[in-house]
Structures are given as C-alpha cells and as structure tokens.
Design a protein around this motif. Structure first.
Motif, short mmCIF file in Angstrom:
data_model
loop_
_atom_site.label_atom_id
_atom_site.label_comp_id
_atom_site.label_asym_id
_atom_site.label_seq_id
_atom_site.Cartn_x
_atom_site.Cartn_y
_atom_site.Cartn_z
N ASP A 1 0.82 -1.21 0.00
CA ASP A 1 0.00 0.00 0.00
C ASP A 1 0.86 1.26 0.00
O ASP A 1 0.49 2.28 -0.61
N GLU A 2 2.00 1.22 0.67
CA GLU A 2 2.83 2.40 0.82
C GLU A 2 3.87 2.54 -0.30
O GLU A 2 4.65 3.50 -0.30
N GLN A 3 3.87 1.59 -1.23
CA GLN A 3 4.82 1.67 -2.33
C GLN A 3 4.49 2.87 -3.23
O GLN A 3 3.34 3.11 -3.57
N THR B 1 5.12 7.15 -4.41
CA THR B 1 5.22 8.48 -3.80
C THR B 1 3.90 8.88 -3.15
O THR B 1 2.81 8.49 -3.61
N GLU B 2 4.00 9.68 -2.10
CA GLU B 2 2.83 10.19 -1.39
C GLU B 2 3.05 11.67 -1.06
O GLU B 2 4.19 12.16 -1.07
N GLU B 3 1.96 12.34 -0.80
CA GLU B 3 1.99 13.75 -0.36
C GLU B 3 2.80 14.62 -1.31
O GLU B 3 3.59 15.47 -0.89
N SER C 1 -5.99 17.77 3.69
CA SER C 1 -4.85 17.40 4.53
C SER C 1 -5.31 16.75 5.82
O SER C 1 -4.72 15.76 6.29
N TRP D 1 -6.42 13.22 5.13
CA TRP D 1 -5.28 12.32 4.95
C TRP D 1 -4.69 11.89 6.30
O TRP D 1 -4.38 10.70 6.50
N LYS E 1 -4.61 8.00 7.77
CA LYS E 1 -3.40 7.29 8.17
C LYS E 1 -3.50 6.79 9.61
O LYS E 1 -3.06 5.68 9.93
N LYS F 1 -5.90 3.85 9.59
CA LYS F 1 -5.34 2.73 8.82
C LYS F 1 -4.32 1.96 9.64
O LYS F 1 -4.15 0.75 9.48
#
Length: 425
Positions: free
Chosen positions: A383-385, A387-389, A399, A402, A406, A409
């Motif tokens: 899931d975290e693979q 780029t983010e933000e 924001s 989000w 997190k 989650k």
C-alpha cells in the motif's frame, strides 16, 4: 452468426485461459501454440502497421542498395573475389532481368570516384550514412515489434552494421563455393540456396532486436520466411523471363516494377517473421490477458501472498529457490502475472533476487526474517509503495482527511467500523 460469435469469443478469451503447462499431450500443446502464434502475428500485423513499415524499409533499401553493393564490391576486390560476387548476382533474378551490368557500372563509378580522391571526406561519410541509416531503420522496426525501448549505442550500431557488410561478401563466396562442392545437380544447388536463405533469416531474427532472442524462436520463422523468400525470388525470375519474351516494348522495363515489388514483399516477409519470432517467444505473456486487465485487487493480493508463502516455505525447508517461470509452471499461473507480482515484492524489499550466473534466470528468496513476515506487514508495504503527499497545495480539509485516514489505517479492523463521512470530521 452464433458459430462466428463462438469462434470470436474463443479466439479473444477462451484460448488464452489455459497455460501451456496444462497440456500433457504434446500435439495439443503445439497446436495451441501454433494457433495462438497465428492470432498474435495477425494482431501485430494490424496494430504495429507492418505494411507501412515494409514500404518505408523498401524506400530506405532502394537508396542504400548501391552504396551497400559498392562497399561489398570494394571489400571483395581487396580479397580478390570480386568476380565471384558478380557471378553470384548473375545467379539471382537480377541477372535474369539483365540489371547486373547496370548495377556494376554504378558501383564502379562509386569506386572510381573514391580512387580519384573526390570521394574522400564528405563522399565517404554519405556512403557510410546511407548504409547506417538503412540498418538503423531495420533495427528500429525490429525493436518496435519486440517492444524494446532501449536502442544500442552508436558505437555498437556502427560496429554491428559494418560487421554485417563485411559478412555479405563472405556469404556470397561461401554460397558459390558450396554450389561447386555439391556438384552440378540442380536439386543440390536448390537445397543449398534454401539452406543459406534459412541461415540468413534466422540470423537477422536473432541479431537485430536489441534483446535476447532464443535460437529456436529465430530458427522457426527463419526457415518459414527463408522458404517464402526463395519462392518469391523464383516467381520474380519467372515473371521477368515471361515479360521479356512476350513484350518487346515493356519487357526491357519489366524488371523495375518487379524489383520494387520484390523489395517490398521481401521487407514484409522479414517483418512478419520478426513478429512471429516475438509471438513464439512471448506466447505465454498473453495468457489470461483480458482477465488480468480486470483482475480485482483482492484476487491479485491473494496470488501474491500465495507465491510469497511458497517462496518462504522453500526457504525454511532449505530447498532450492525457484525462478519466475518455475513458480508459474508449478501452479499453472500466467507468467506475466507472476513477473508483475514478484517485481512488486522485490521493489518493496520483501523479496531478494538471486542471480547465480550470467545466463541464469533470477531466483527469489525472502528479504526479511520469515518469523516476522506477517500478511499485514506485506500488504502495508504494498500500500505504501510509491510516492505520497506530492500535491503542492492541498486544501486544509484534504490534509486533515489524509492525517485521519493514516491514523485509522494504522489500527487493525478499525476502518470496518468507520463511515466515510466520519473522516471529514
């Protein structure tokens, strides 16, 4: 109409829903491979517009023909075999058309100019550029067929193309020498010509694409297209001879349109053979093609976790690690899906690739302590693979959403009890 619909559905879907390893009967396996190859070649012929590419190559070859022959004759004269090259050209349909003297005169003018010194400098660059441009066009056409994005370096291209030009007179001399060796029998001579044609086509299917092509997948289209090439050449000889005898007015010019047609269909045969080579080697890549495009995330995660469990179990039992192909064959899985999922696990540092030798396929082993490798940890890494933000100016509301997401989650089973509208609070 119903029968046509069933056949169409079979060609588009059902035929691709079985892997080659499922067929125990070799005849069925070969039959499926042949049928799917035909479908892929037909699809590639249309989608990659091979007909227009063949026309483009014909145009390039027309301008490069004399420069290539000039280089070949120059090399042949250096080794004292120029007469053998001319005899070889006379044995082709160019000789039947009476075009060899004209071609040789043009070649001689090239070489005379070079000896006079005018050709040195810009002239030699133009000659080399004409040869380079033609071979580069061929290589680009092959790379498009093979979906290869990376081209060879200029130095590699130049050395490869020069090597090809150097090998042309060698092939012509060897052909003439073999003809003498096997005797004057027409049957032997024809067989030798077909054998040389098979070898030439096989070689270009292996050498030109900037990727590894297995010999067997270059040989099969090489034999087929080499045979069709020789038959096309025989047909051209027959047409030229017939028109020369039956038409006093047009016969002298008959060779020109026939030559251009021969060049175009030869280019087309080469491209179709390249497409066949690609289809044979990558046949398994198209298994479950339509299903994979609609595959749910849950089912994809299930297959990924299953593959990971197989790899972990083998690692814990001190068994030999498996390659992607071996994992696919083990459970009749489509190799494209297996490659995609293994690549994802490698990118997230869940698996390591192990390469034991230069020519060996990559094998896979766990990159983490298997006693701490939980399903949740693997899925979190997936899931975290990426780029983010990266948004430069998100709204305050977005924001806050989000950060709240997190936070929830990170807690197990909490999201199942949270309504979407509650995240906005």
């Amino acid at each position: 109409m119903k029968k046509y619909s069933e056949i169409s559905h079979f060609m588009r879907y059902d035929m691709w829903r079985r892997t080659a390893t499922e067929f125990r009967n070799p005849v069925q396996r070969i039959g499926y491979l042949l049928l799917r190859t035909i479908v892929l070649v037909a699809r590639g012929f249309t989608s990659k517009n091979l007909n227009n590419t063949a026309k483009s190559l014909t145009f390039s070859l027309t301008f490069a023909l004399v420069p290539i022959l000039a280089m070949v004759i120059a090399i042949a004269k250096g080794f004292g075999v120029a007469d053998t090259i001319e005899q070889y050209l006379n044995s082709t349909f160019l000789g039947e058309a009476g075009m060899v003297p004209t071609i040789m005169q043009m070649v001689d003018r090239y070489l005379e100019t070079a000896q006079g010194g005018v050709f040195i400098g810009i002239g030699i660059l133009i000659l080399l550029w004409a040869i380079y441009s033609f071979f580069e066009s061929v290589e680009q056409a092959f790379n498009r067929i093979w979906n290869v994005q990376k081209n060879r370096s200029i130095i590699r291209k130049f050395t490869t193309y020069i090597t090809i030009v150097l090998l042309i007179p060698v092939g012509m001399v060897c052909s003439s020498g073999i003809d003498v060796f096997v005797g004057s029998s027409i049957l032997n001579s024809v067989f030798v010509q077909f054998l040389i044609s098979w070898g030439f086509f096989t070689w270009i299917y292996i050498a030109f694409p900037n990727t590894h092509v297995r010999f067997i997948y270059g040989l099969i289209p090489g034999i087929l297209m080499g045979t069709l090439f020789k038959l096309l050449q025989m047909l051209s000889v027959y047409l030229i001879a017939m028109l020369s005898r039956t038409s006093i007015v047009y016969g002298a010019f008959a060779a020109i349109p026939i030559l251009m047609t021969w060049l175009q269909y030869t280019s087309l045969l080469i491209l179709i053979g390249a497409e066949m080579s690609f289809a044979l080697q990558n046949n398994s890549e198209f298994e479950y093609e339509h299903d994979l495009s609609r595959m749910s995330r849950r089912y994809k995660d299930f297959v990924m976790l299953y593959l990971l469990s197989v790899i972990v179990k083998r690692f814990e039992n001190n068994e030999e690690p498996l390659t992607a192909s071996e994992l696919a064959i083990r459970d009749n899985l489509p190799i494209r899906l297996v490659n995609q999922l293994l690549s994802r696990l490698v990118e997230t540092n869940v698996l390591n690739e192990v390469v034991e030798g230069e020519d060996e396929d990559r094998k896979y082993q766990p990159a983490l302590d298997t006693h701490q490798l939980t399903i949740g940890k693997v899925l979190d890494r997936i899931d975290e693979q990426g780029t983010e933000e990266f948004l430069q100016a998100p709204s305050k509301e977005m924001s806050a959403f989000w950060e709240r997401y997190k936070e929830l989650k990170a807690k197990e089973d909490v999201l199942d009890n949270v309504m979407i509208n509650e995240l906005m609070n």
